[in-house]
Design a protein around this motif. Structure first.
Motif, PDB file in Angstrom:
ATOM      1  N   TRP A  47      22.642   9.175  43.583  1.00 29.50           N
ATOM      2  CA  TRP A  47      22.784   8.109  42.698  1.00 29.50           C
ATOM      3  C   TRP A  47      24.498   7.732  42.733  1.00 29.50           C
ATOM      4  O   TRP A  47      25.475   8.448  42.667  1.00 29.50           O
ATOM      5  CB  TRP A  47      22.836   8.132  41.105  1.00 29.50           C
ATOM      6  CG  TRP A  47      23.351   7.081  40.431  1.00 29.50           C
ATOM      7  CD1 TRP A  47      24.067   6.893  39.601  1.00 29.50           C
ATOM      8  CD2 TRP A  47      22.588   5.563  40.552  1.00 29.50           C
ATOM      9  NE1 TRP A  47      24.280   5.504  39.121  1.00 29.50           N
ATOM     10  CE2 TRP A  47      23.431   4.788  39.603  1.00 29.50           C
ATOM     11  CE3 TRP A  47      21.411   5.328  41.266  1.00 29.50           C
ATOM     12  CZ2 TRP A  47      22.829   3.452  39.454  1.00 29.50           C
ATOM     13  CZ3 TRP A  47      21.060   4.033  41.182  1.00 29.50           C
ATOM     14  CH2 TRP A  47      21.881   3.150  40.173  1.00 29.50           C
ATOM     15  N   LYS A  48      24.760   6.542  43.432  1.00 25.21           N
ATOM     16  CA  LYS A  48      26.017   5.893  43.438  1.00 25.21           C
ATOM     17  C   LYS A  48      26.157   4.641  42.824  1.00 25.21           C
ATOM     18  O   LYS A  48      25.492   3.824  43.459  1.00 25.21           O
ATOM     19  CB  LYS A  48      26.456   6.016  44.997  1.00 25.21           C
ATOM     20  CG  LYS A  48      26.672   7.345  45.640  1.00 25.21           C
ATOM     21  CD  LYS A  48      27.119   7.203  47.042  1.00 25.21           C
ATOM     22  CE  LYS A  48      27.456   8.718  47.845  1.00 25.21           C
ATOM     23  NZ  LYS A  48      27.427   8.707  49.057  1.00 25.21           N
ATOM     24  N   ASP A  78      14.906  -4.254  34.074  1.00 26.37           N
ATOM     25  CA  ASP A  78      14.981  -3.955  35.249  1.00 26.37           C
ATOM     26  C   ASP A  78      15.463  -2.759  35.732  1.00 26.37           C
ATOM     27  O   ASP A  78      15.587  -2.151  36.877  1.00 26.37           O
ATOM     28  CB  ASP A  78      15.425  -4.894  36.117  1.00 26.37           C
ATOM     29  CG  ASP A  78      14.891  -6.310  36.183  1.00 26.37           C
ATOM     30  OD1 ASP A  78      13.465  -6.178  36.567  1.00 26.37           O
ATOM     31  OD2 ASP A  78      15.191  -7.405  35.869  1.00 26.37           O
ATOM     32  N   GLN A  79      15.812  -1.662  34.516  1.00 28.60           N
ATOM     33  CA  GLN A  79      16.676  -0.645  34.745  1.00 28.60           C
ATOM     34  C   GLN A  79      15.445   0.468  35.591  1.00 28.60           C
ATOM     35  O   GLN A  79      16.030   1.189  36.495  1.00 28.60           O
ATOM     36  CB  GLN A  79      16.645   0.332  33.573  1.00 28.60           C
ATOM     37  CG  GLN A  79      17.551  -0.505  32.794  1.00 28.60           C
ATOM     38  CD  GLN A  79      19.378  -0.692  33.568  1.00 28.60           C
ATOM     39  OE1 GLN A  79      19.462  -1.532  34.320  1.00 28.60           O
ATOM     40  NE2 GLN A  79      20.211   0.342  33.123  1.00 28.60           N
ATOM     41  N   HIS A  80      14.365   0.448  35.515  1.00 28.97           N
ATOM     42  CA  HIS A  80      13.650   1.157  36.206  1.00 28.97           C
ATOM     43  C   HIS A  80      13.502   1.223  37.793  1.00 28.97           C
ATOM     44  O   HIS A  80      13.160   1.979  38.560  1.00 28.97           O
ATOM     45  CB  HIS A  80      12.140   1.099  35.889  1.00 28.97           C
ATOM     46  CG  HIS A  80      11.540   0.240  35.874  1.00 28.97           C
ATOM     47  ND1 HIS A  80      11.676  -1.153  34.843  1.00 28.97           N
ATOM     48  CD2 HIS A  80      10.852  -0.574  37.126  1.00 28.97           C
ATOM     49  CE1 HIS A  80      11.015  -2.130  35.366  1.00 28.97           C
ATOM     50  NE2 HIS A  80      10.471  -1.778  36.722  1.00 28.97           N
ATOM     51  N   ARG A  81      14.269   0.021  38.290  1.00 24.67           N
ATOM     52  CA  ARG A  81      14.336  -0.125  39.741  1.00 24.67           C
ATOM     53  C   ARG A  81      14.995   0.957  40.274  1.00 24.67           C
ATOM     54  O   ARG A  81      15.055   1.222  41.572  1.00 24.67           O
ATOM     55  CB  ARG A  81      14.902  -1.473  40.047  1.00 24.67           C
ATOM     56  CG  ARG A  81      13.867  -2.717  39.663  1.00 24.67           C
ATOM     57  CD  ARG A  81      14.590  -4.016  39.775  1.00 24.67           C
ATOM     58  NE  ARG A  81      13.785  -4.996  39.216  1.00 24.67           N
ATOM     59  CZ  ARG A  81      13.327  -5.983  40.225  1.00 24.67           C
ATOM     60  NH1 ARG A  81      13.299  -5.697  41.483  1.00 24.67           N
ATOM     61  NH2 ARG A  81      12.420  -6.872  39.785  1.00 24.67           N
ATOM     62  N   ARG A  82      16.122   1.496  39.442  1.00 25.04           N
ATOM     63  CA  ARG A  82      16.993   2.263  39.922  1.00 25.04           C
ATOM     64  C   ARG A  82      16.415   3.480  40.501  1.00 25.04           C
ATOM     65  O   ARG A  82      16.784   4.180  41.591  1.00 25.04           O
ATOM     66  CB  ARG A  82      17.908   3.046  38.869  1.00 25.04           C
ATOM     67  CG  ARG A  82      18.916   1.676  38.533  1.00 25.04           C
ATOM     68  CD  ARG A  82      19.778   2.056  37.238  1.00 25.04           C
ATOM     69  NE  ARG A  82      20.266   0.838  36.850  1.00 25.04           N
ATOM     70  CZ  ARG A  82      21.865   0.845  36.674  1.00 25.04           C
ATOM     71  NH1 ARG A  82      22.475   2.108  36.418  1.00 25.04           N
ATOM     72  NH2 ARG A  82      22.077  -0.211  36.240  1.00 25.04           N
ATOM     73  N   ILE A  83      15.195   4.056  40.058  1.00 22.53           N
ATOM     74  CA  ILE A  83      14.503   5.026  40.569  1.00 22.53           C
ATOM     75  C   ILE A  83      14.177   4.856  42.055  1.00 22.53           C
ATOM     76  O   ILE A  83      14.001   6.080  42.776  1.00 22.53           O
ATOM     77  CB  ILE A  83      13.058   5.224  39.718  1.00 22.53           C
ATOM     78  CG1 ILE A  83      12.694   6.732  39.952  1.00 22.53           C
ATOM     79  CG2 ILE A  83      12.144   4.308  40.155  1.00 22.53           C
ATOM     80  CD1 ILE A  83      11.785   7.019  38.777  1.00 22.53           C
ATOM     81  N   MET A 120      14.653   3.178  31.950  1.00 22.37           N
ATOM     82  CA  MET A 120      14.421   3.414  33.301  1.00 22.37           C
ATOM     83  C   MET A 120      13.249   3.962  33.693  1.00 22.37           C
ATOM     84  O   MET A 120      12.449   3.697  34.664  1.00 22.37           O
ATOM     85  CB  MET A 120      15.772   3.925  33.830  1.00 22.37           C
ATOM     86  CG  MET A 120      15.464   3.990  35.674  1.00 22.37           C
ATOM     87  SD  MET A 120      16.662   5.061  36.211  1.00 22.37           S
ATOM     88  CE  MET A 120      15.845   6.592  36.192  1.00 22.37           C
ATOM     89  N   LYS A 140      16.823  -3.423  28.912  1.00 23.02           N
ATOM     90  CA  LYS A 140      17.054  -4.267  30.166  1.00 23.02           C
ATOM     91  C   LYS A 140      15.904  -3.787  30.932  1.00 23.02           C
ATOM     92  O   LYS A 140      15.879  -2.375  31.342  1.00 23.02           O
ATOM     93  CB  LYS A 140      18.367  -3.867  30.838  1.00 23.02           C
ATOM     94  CG  LYS A 140      19.370  -4.107  30.091  1.00 23.02           C
ATOM     95  CD  LYS A 140      20.980  -3.804  30.669  1.00 23.02           C
ATOM     96  CE  LYS A 140      21.354  -2.448  30.818  1.00 23.02           C
ATOM     97  NZ  LYS A 140      21.655  -1.729  29.376  1.00 23.02           N
ATOM     98  N   LEU A 161      16.906   6.785  44.430  1.00 19.13           N
ATOM     99  CA  LEU A 161      17.093   8.121  44.203  1.00 19.13           C
ATOM    100  C   LEU A 161      16.213   9.120  44.925  1.00 19.13           C
ATOM    101  O   LEU A 161      15.110   8.855  45.416  1.00 19.13           O
ATOM    102  CB  LEU A 161      16.889   8.412  42.532  1.00 19.13           C
ATOM    103  CG  LEU A 161      17.612   7.537  41.676  1.00 19.13           C
ATOM    104  CD1 LEU A 161      16.907   7.932  40.249  1.00 19.13           C
ATOM    105  CD2 LEU A 161      18.913   8.040  41.687  1.00 19.13           C
ATOM    106  N   PRO A 167      21.417   7.813  37.009  1.00 18.38           N
ATOM    107  CA  PRO A 167      21.413   6.621  37.335  1.00 18.38           C
ATOM    108  C   PRO A 167      21.948   5.302  36.439  1.00 18.38           C
ATOM    109  O   PRO A 167      22.216   4.431  36.542  1.00 18.38           O
ATOM    110  CB  PRO A 167      20.109   6.201  37.877  1.00 18.38           C
ATOM    111  CG  PRO A 167      19.416   7.429  37.519  1.00 18.38           C
ATOM    112  CD  PRO A 167      20.360   8.707  37.054  1.00 18.38           C
ATOM    113  N   VAL A 168      21.564   5.992  34.975  1.00 20.38           N
ATOM    114  CA  VAL A 168      21.956   4.820  33.698  1.00 20.38           C
ATOM    115  C   VAL A 168      23.025   5.400  32.973  1.00 20.38           C
ATOM    116  O   VAL A 168      23.011   4.802  31.773  1.00 20.38           O
ATOM    117  CB  VAL A 168      20.700   4.493  33.112  1.00 20.38           C
ATOM    118  CG1 VAL A 168      19.829   3.969  33.911  1.00 20.38           C
ATOM    119  CG2 VAL A 168      19.871   5.977  32.667  1.00 20.38           C
ATOM    120  N   GLU A 169      23.702   6.476  33.235  1.00 21.55           N
ATOM    121  CA  GLU A 169      24.757   6.893  32.613  1.00 21.55           C
ATOM    122  C   GLU A 169      24.478   6.964  31.006  1.00 21.55           C
ATOM    123  O   GLU A 169      25.119   7.091  30.244  1.00 21.55           O
ATOM    124  CB  GLU A 169      26.151   6.018  32.755  1.00 21.55           C
ATOM    125  CG  GLU A 169      26.634   5.856  34.070  1.00 21.55           C
ATOM    126  CD  GLU A 169      27.406   4.637  34.151  1.00 21.55           C
ATOM    127  OE1 GLU A 169      28.016   4.393  33.103  1.00 21.55           O
ATOM    128  OE2 GLU A 169      27.675   4.116  35.388  1.00 21.55           O
TER     129      GLU A 169
END
Lengths: 647, 321
Positions: free
Chosen positions: A94-95, A80-85, B221, A78, A88, B194-196
């Motif tokens: 992280w919620k 777009d996962q790195h957008r999560r950084i 990620m 996926k 943080l 964040p990605v479990e």
């Protein structure tokens, strides 16, 4: 494929390879630190294997494992996962519940992109509007939120059922927003509304636009055929309407449209109960604050209005906040509108003029007074009871109040400013209206669905200007008069084709390339289709419609002046002149009239009247048709194409 | 043939060298143990066939402040692995120069034949066997009771030195983590991932019973290089020109190209012509490292002041004449 790998091989072994690889790792206990070699060996497959080890285990070549693994990893990946950084650290933890993937959150349905793709602004002009501050990032609900925070107890709405503060209004909007979103409606989805000027209209309008939706209005007099055309053209996903209006079974007709049109999914009727297949508006009001993932911004379309269709089928006019709310914001100082004003619109909110003045009052943080449906006594009484300070109306509204003696019978002293628009404004009528409210100011506004408030009189201009003109261009707009022959700009005081360009001008018709091809000049001037004169001070006076012009033997004339004279005949109520084909002269004028009484009028009588008025003979009508009812748009403009069809 | 040295003294000299250079931890891993545990082709002997010793250094992470910064900042300033590499690189030269044994700095990279998840050598394995870190619940990141999370680097040498033992105890899980696990079924590292990508269990003895790590989810990620081929394939697949453009030019993807251009050096980087012609850049006294080092600033300042006086005198002379 490389190394004899097939798609079938990838499908067969992909997940096994993925699980055995270092993509998924499991450790039991602490075998390496404890140098427990037996446990290390036993757990190799769980801790993750190299491609060679996997190949050995499952019976593929190592090279084949690499291919299978890479393709399976891609399937799992996926991007777009790195957008999560970005969510943080810096004191944040992280919620999961507070995060949403922006690609998913900001997704807009393919069908809903149609209206966004219709926004074809001239890029050079857009840059200018942004630089000048005509276009900013403002939205309808942005103003509501601002007032609900800063002046929560100020009165936002006065309606027949009571009053709402800005805070209360916001609460109602929030509740309906949640319900509409739960129906699955989202950004740029079109929701049609066929309602009078009632509280449900306004709450629906704000709720639809709160989640980024686009409100399409349908005029109250419209019936099956018009509604089918409008909903079919806009591809609205939902419609909010009355259960029934007078003899018209609105909900049933809308439910029929739902069956007929694949795009219409929800029929919502006001009140607590709805017929089968429809949804009750009240049931969509859900306590809480909406969680809007893709909120509207200034450049978004939020309104879809349709032209009245005097010359052809109605055309869809998408408007952005920057067009429409910008136009209203820029009007606030011109009208000296403040939070202490109480504004009333005699015009329906389904029409641009009605929404325009509502917006102006909203931008100022003023109070909007709702008049559900115009009647002369209701307007006069409401102005008196609510002590309205600003009134936006049309000449027929004023005429009917004056003729009924309502202006003398009611207290209009609170009205400091009245704006007229919608149809030709006879100076005598305006003068009479003004004389009934000592000290008040009046003005004229000229606008179209395509232009919003394009020109208007200011409330501090010379007293005679509003009697004869619709004032100069609104801030952000320009107007000019050009020759109908070659498009060359004409000097002041010359009648010609009116063109307008500016920040409030629409970006092009929805899904109508034919109309768009002829709507604008190359440098962005919108061809209004009106005939007008602009004086030396820039004040605009409308003189007619270009498409109404009659060309008799190549000599063109504007029939509007002639029509004004004909309605002075004591037997005539309404008059409209249209061209009729003539084998010799090309066109001649035919006059359609409705009568005030039973006594018929003749063509000779009308020509005699025009002769008395020294009108040249070539402008006289050469055929007379007496009809029972003049075909009118909801804004009381004559639909001349219907008359031409009768010839 | 290299000179004979006391292995214990050499080991101490190496430790002293790396600690002077900023390493926090130093240890030696048993080569035989590594060969036994590492997958085929991934042991020290596959890289340097006569390896006798594996020297490991551990370098601290970022400053304490960096842990308080937002994650994208921490990604830049918390990553001190290059410092560990520099120290190990120097240590290899130091051993060769001082003791005469062939040594190499172990490349801290992925195996180009085996893809992104398989390293040429497992630096973690080296450090764990050398006793300067133990596997944690957090995806087997090594932890040290004194230094916490470190970055590691290794040196292989043909000089035989006495190896160390793995750590006697594993600091992970911390007692407070055990308490949280007992209450919620999760340790903090599991809960806030964040990605479990982390899960597992802690036994009644308070030790890790099972640790599951979804390396793919973690990497997608945090390791943007993994996104590049996907980005390119998405670009090829995109039907809509805007989607196609965004696949390449979306802000996060633009950062990928930016990183690539930095990695490519001058080939894809700035031309610096603007700075080449910039008088400030070209004449700033302290821009020259030689001048910085030789106390030239004062001399330059004095020379410039003298030039100014001379220029003014000339100007006055012209006026007077």
């Amino acid at each position: 494929m490389a190394y004899g790998v097939t798609q079938q091989m990838i499908d067969t072994y992909g997940e096994t390879v993925f699980k055995l690889s270092l993509n998924k790792q499991t450790r039991r206990g602490d075998a390496v630190r404890l140098l427990d070699f037996e446990a290390i060996e036993a757990a190799r497959a769980e801790t993750g294997l190299t491609d060679e080890e996997i190949a050995e285990r499952i019976g593929l070549l190592p090279e084949q494992v690499s291919v299978v693994r890479v393709f399976t990893e891609r399937k799992h990946h996926k991007i777009d996962q790195h957008r999560r950084i970005f969510h943080l650290g810096g004191g944040k933890r992280w919620k999961k519940e507070e995060y949403s993937n922006p690609v998913e959150r900001l997704h807009i349905r393919k069908e809903a992109m149609m209206i966004r793709e219709a926004l074809n602004f001239n890029p050079e002009l857009a840059q200018r509007y942004i630089e000048k501050g005509y276009w900013i990032n403002e939205t309808l609900n942005g103003y509501l939120l601002e007032h609900a925070i800063n002046t929560p107890d100020a009165t936002a709405i006065i309606h027949p059922g009571g009053e709402l503060t800005y805070k209360e209004f916001k609460t109602q909007v929030d509740q309906l927003t949640i319900g509409l979103m739960e129906l699955g409606l989202g950004k740029s989805d079109i929701v049609a509304v066929q309602l009078p000027n009632i509280l449900d209209f306004i709450v629906s309008y704000f709720a639809i636009t709160a989640f980024g939706g686009v409100m399409q209005t349908i005029h109250m007099p419209y019936r099956d055929a018009d509604i089918e055309f409008l909903l079919g053209h806009s591809k609205a996903r939902a419609v909010i309407c009355l259960p029934a209006f007078k003899e018209f079974p609105t909900a049933d007709v809308m439910l029929g449209m739902k069956e007929k049109l694949g795009s219409l999914e929800h029929v919502i009727t006001i009140g607590n109960n709805a017929s089968e297949g429809a949804v009750a508006l009240e049931s969509l009001k859900i306590e809480g604050e909406p969680n809007i993932g893709n909120p509207p911004v200034g450049s978004d379309p939020f309104l879809l209005l349709y032209t009245s269709g005097t010359t052809s089928n109605p055309k869809g006019v998408p408007l952005t906040y920057q067009n429409m709310i910008g136009n209203a914001r820029l009007s606030v100082p011109e009208f000296h509108m403040t939070a202490s004003d109480r504004n009333i619109s005699a015009a329906p909110f389904s029409h641009l003029y009605g929404l325009y003045n509502f917006h102006v009052a909203l931008c100022a943080g003023a109070t909007n007074i709702l008049l559900p449906a115009f009647s002369p006594p209701d307007l006069a009484r409401t102005i008196e009871e609510t002590k309205a300070t600003t009134v936006f109306l049309g000449p027929p509204h004023a005429a009917s109040m004056i003729n009924a003696g309502l202006m003398e019978a009611h207290d209009f002293s609170s009205v400091r400013f009245s704006m007229f628009s919608g149809s030709a404004c006879p100076p005598q009528l305006l003068e009479t209206y003004r004389s009934n409210i000592p000290g008040t100011k009046i003005g004229q506004l000229w606008g179209m669905t395509e232009t919003a408030g394009a020109t208007y009189c200011r409330d501090d201009g010379a007293e005679d200007i509003p009697l004869r003109s619709a004032g100069p261009a609104a801030p952000g707009n320009e107007v000019r008069i050009v020759s109908g022959e070659d498009g060359a700009p004409l000097p002041a005081g010359t009648e010609g084709d009116l063109q307008v360009r500016g920040s409030s001008v629409f970006p092009g018709y929805l899904d109508n390339p034919e109309a768009n091809a002829d709507a604008f000049t190359e440098d962005g001037w919108f061809k209004s289709g009106d005939l007008a004169i602009i004086d030396d001070d820039g004040n605009l006076t409308l003189t007619g419609r270009t498409k109404d012009v009659i060309s008799r033997g190549g000599v063109k004339f504007n029939p509007a002046d002639i029509e004004d004279l004909i309605i002075q005949h004591p037997k005539v109520e309404q008059a409209a002149m249209v061209p009729m084909p003539d084998p010799v002269l090309g066109e001649k004028a035919c006059c359609f009239v409705t009568l005030l009484g039973e006594e018929k009028v003749t063509l000779d009588e009308l020509c005699s009247l025009l002769d008395d008025k020294k009108i040249p003979k070539n402008k006289w009508p050469e055929r007379l048709e007496i009809i029972d009812e003049m075909p009118l748009t909801p804004t009381r403009k004559v639909i001349k194409r219907r008359l031409i069809e009768k010839l | 043939m290299a000179e004979e040295f006391n292995p214990e003294e050499v080991k101490k000299a190496c430790e002293s060298y790396v600690k002077k250079k900023g390493a926090l931890a130093f240890g030696l891993a048993n080569v035989e143990t590594l060969e036994r545990i590492a997958p085929p082709g991934c042991g020290p002997l596959s890289m340097l066939p006569k390896t006798k010793s594996v020297l490991c250094v551990g370098v601290g992470g970022g400053t304490r402040g960096s842990w308080a910064a937002d994650a994208k900042t921490l990604a830049y300033i918390g990553d001190t692995e290059t410092m560990a590499y520099r120290i190990a690189y120097g240590l290899a030269f130091y051993i060769e120069a001082k003791f005469g044994y062939r040594s190499i700095f172990v490349p801290p990279d992925m195996n180009p034949e085996k893809g992104a998840r398989v390293p040429m050598q497992s630096l973690k394995l080296h450090a764990e066997v050398a006793g300067i870190g133990a596997r944690s619940m957090a995806g087997d990141i090594l932890l040290h009771p004194e230094f916490g999370m470190m970055y590691y680097a290794s040196v292989f040498t043909e000089m035989e030195l006495p190896p160390d033992e793995p750590m006697a105890d594993n600091p992970c899980p911390h007692p407070s983590c055990v308490t949280l696990y007992e209450q919620s079924g999760q340790t903090p590292c599991m809960r806030f991932c964040p990605v479990e990508c982390l899960s597992g269990s802690i036994g009644e003895d308070g030790k890790v019973e099972e640790m599951n790590f979804d390396a793919h989810a973690c990497a997608e990620m945090s390791q943007q290089y993994e996104a590049i081929p996907s980005v390119l394939l998405d670009t090829l697949d995109a039907k809509d020109p805007i989607e196609r453009g965004m696949a390449l030019h979306g802000p996060e993807n633009q950062v990928i190209w930016y990183k690539l251009s930095i990695g490519a050096g001058e080939l894809l980087s700035l031309c610096y012509e603007c700075m080449r012609v910039c008088p400030i850049t070209q004449t700033a006294p302290m821009a020259n490292p030689v001048a910085r080092g030789a106390g030239m600033r004062q001399k330059v300042v004095e020379a410039e002041a003298a030039a100014r006086v001379e220029h003014e005198a000339e100007q006055n002379g012209v006026k007077g004449g």
